[in-house]
Design an enzyme around this catalytic site. Structure first.
Site, PDB file in Angstrom:
ATOM      1  N   ARG A 155       0.618  -1.144   0.095  1.00 40.08           N
ATOM      2  CA  ARG A 155       0.080   0.002   0.052  1.00 40.08           C
ATOM      3  C   ARG A 155       0.855   1.289  -0.156  1.00 40.08           C
ATOM      4  O   ARG A 155       0.506   2.479   0.186  1.00 40.08           O
ATOM      5  CB  ARG A 155      -0.756  -0.256   1.403  1.00 40.08           C
ATOM      6  CG  ARG A 155      -2.125   0.967   0.908  1.00 40.08           C
ATOM      7  CD  ARG A 155      -3.334   0.381   2.286  1.00 40.08           C
ATOM      8  NE  ARG A 155      -2.671   0.597   3.452  1.00 40.08           N
ATOM      9  CZ  ARG A 155      -2.586   1.600   4.071  1.00 40.08           C
ATOM     10  NH1 ARG A 155      -2.754   2.963   3.686  1.00 40.08           N
ATOM     11  NH2 ARG A 155      -2.065   1.658   5.384  1.00 40.08           N
ATOM     12  N   LYS A 156       2.255   1.013  -0.438  1.00 40.52           N
ATOM     13  CA  LYS A 156       3.006   2.304  -0.435  1.00 40.52           C
ATOM     14  C   LYS A 156       2.802   2.965  -1.816  1.00 40.52           C
ATOM     15  O   LYS A 156       3.847   2.920  -2.631  1.00 40.52           O
ATOM     16  CB  LYS A 156       4.349   1.866  -0.123  1.00 40.52           C
ATOM     17  CG  LYS A 156       4.673   1.381   1.514  1.00 40.52           C
ATOM     18  CD  LYS A 156       6.212   0.954   1.519  1.00 40.52           C
ATOM     19  CE  LYS A 156       6.428   0.559   3.126  1.00 40.52           C
ATOM     20  NZ  LYS A 156       7.659   0.363   3.444  1.00 40.52           N
TER      21      LYS A 156
END
Length: 309
Positions: A155-156
């Site tokens: 989710r970066k």
């Protein structure tokens, strides 16, 4: 001019359709907002070139996997231009010394509209193709080591650009992991510290996510991994452990869970993985290898758009 998009070949597809069919309807509004961001008032360059219909050629000038075509399609559709692709989504682009620029597509429309969409289209295509290329390369490397499990992103992602980046991961052949905080429960160290224990955190999560949602717990030891499984975790992540440590722990944990009738639990490893060290983690007792290296700070694929003259 009619606002149409033509293709000479389909994007990557399953029996159910192309990846573009995954995109939500509101992505078109996002494209409109990006066009507005790039030209919030007067289009001075557009005034210079006018409305004469021109043809522009989209070139690929560095190797990579083509990704992001649906977003480029929508940019030019909104600008009443027609685009014709010479390569399908997901195709390898391989410029050579004798052919340093590949003709990827042609775009036809009013000159000012071609130039109004040029930079946005190139930015989208370059970034998405860079991510798809990095995903493809790392997955290919893992398969060469005999790894048969899942390679996943994280989710970066870039705020406001997640849809493009997650889409590009799929084109590159890897799992996108959870799309956002609502996709799956992931309990990290801060969640555990805030609730007092892994058991407390998992119990609280299960009380609201119900039977249909998976719960993943980040751990730093085999003891914590077993505690997470006992508490009801569906996925356990070994985070920031060395390759040799992960492989040995994975073999012991998976054997123990099978003996306990909990062989359904998935084991994931993450933390600082990339092409230079992923061989250390290529062990099939690990179900999922996740990394941000395939979408964060990846190298762009070089494209250009030139009006024919």
């Amino acid at each position: 001019m009619a606002s149409t998009t033509e293709r000479t070949a389909p994007a990557p597809a399953s029996a159910h359709g192309t990846l573009a069919h995954l995109l939500p309807a509101d992505y078109k509004r996002t494209i409109a907002s990006w066009l507005h961001e790039d030209c919030p008032s007067f289009d001075y360059g557009g005034f210079v070139v006018g409305e004469d219909v021109k043809t522009a050629t989209l070139y690929a000038k560095s190797p990579g996997i083509l990704a992001g075509a649906p977003f480029v399609d929508e940019v030019f559709r909104q600008l009443t231009c027609t685009i014709r692709w010479n390569y399908p989504e997901g195709a390898p682009l391989t410029p050579t010394a004798t052919q340093p620029k590949l003709v990827v597509a042609t775009v036809v429309g009013p000159a000012r509209c071609l130039l109004l969409g040029e930079r946005l289209a190139l930015n989208l295509l370059s970034r998405a193709s860079g991510i798809a290329t990095a995903c493809h390369n790392l997955l290919t490397l893992l398969r060469s080591y005999g790894y048969t499990g899942i390679l996943a992103g994280t989710r970066k992602t870039t705020p406001g650009f997640r849809l493009v980046e997650k889409y590009a991961m799929l084109v590159g052949g890897v799992d996108q992991h959870r799309f956002d905080l609502s996709s799956m429960v992931m309990l990290k160290d801060n969640h555990v510290w805030s609730t007092g224990s892994i058991e407390n955190a998992v119990k609280a999560a299960r009380s609201v996510v119900g039977f249909s949602g998976k719960i993943e717990v980040e751990v730093g030891s085999e003891e914590e991994a077993c505690e997470a499984v006992s508490a009801g975790a569906d996925v356990v992540m070994l985070d920031n452990c060395g390759g040799a440590v992960v492989r040995a722990a994975a073999e012991r944990l998976k054997r123990r869970w099978r003996e306990e009738g909990k062989g359904h639990v998935l084991l994931e490893c993450s933390g600082g993985l990339g092409e230079s060290n992923v061989a250390e983690y290529a062990c099939n007792d690990i179900d999922i290898i996740s990394t941000s290296s395939i979408h964060q700070s990846t190298k762009h694929v070089d494209f250009s758009l030139k009006i024919d003259h």
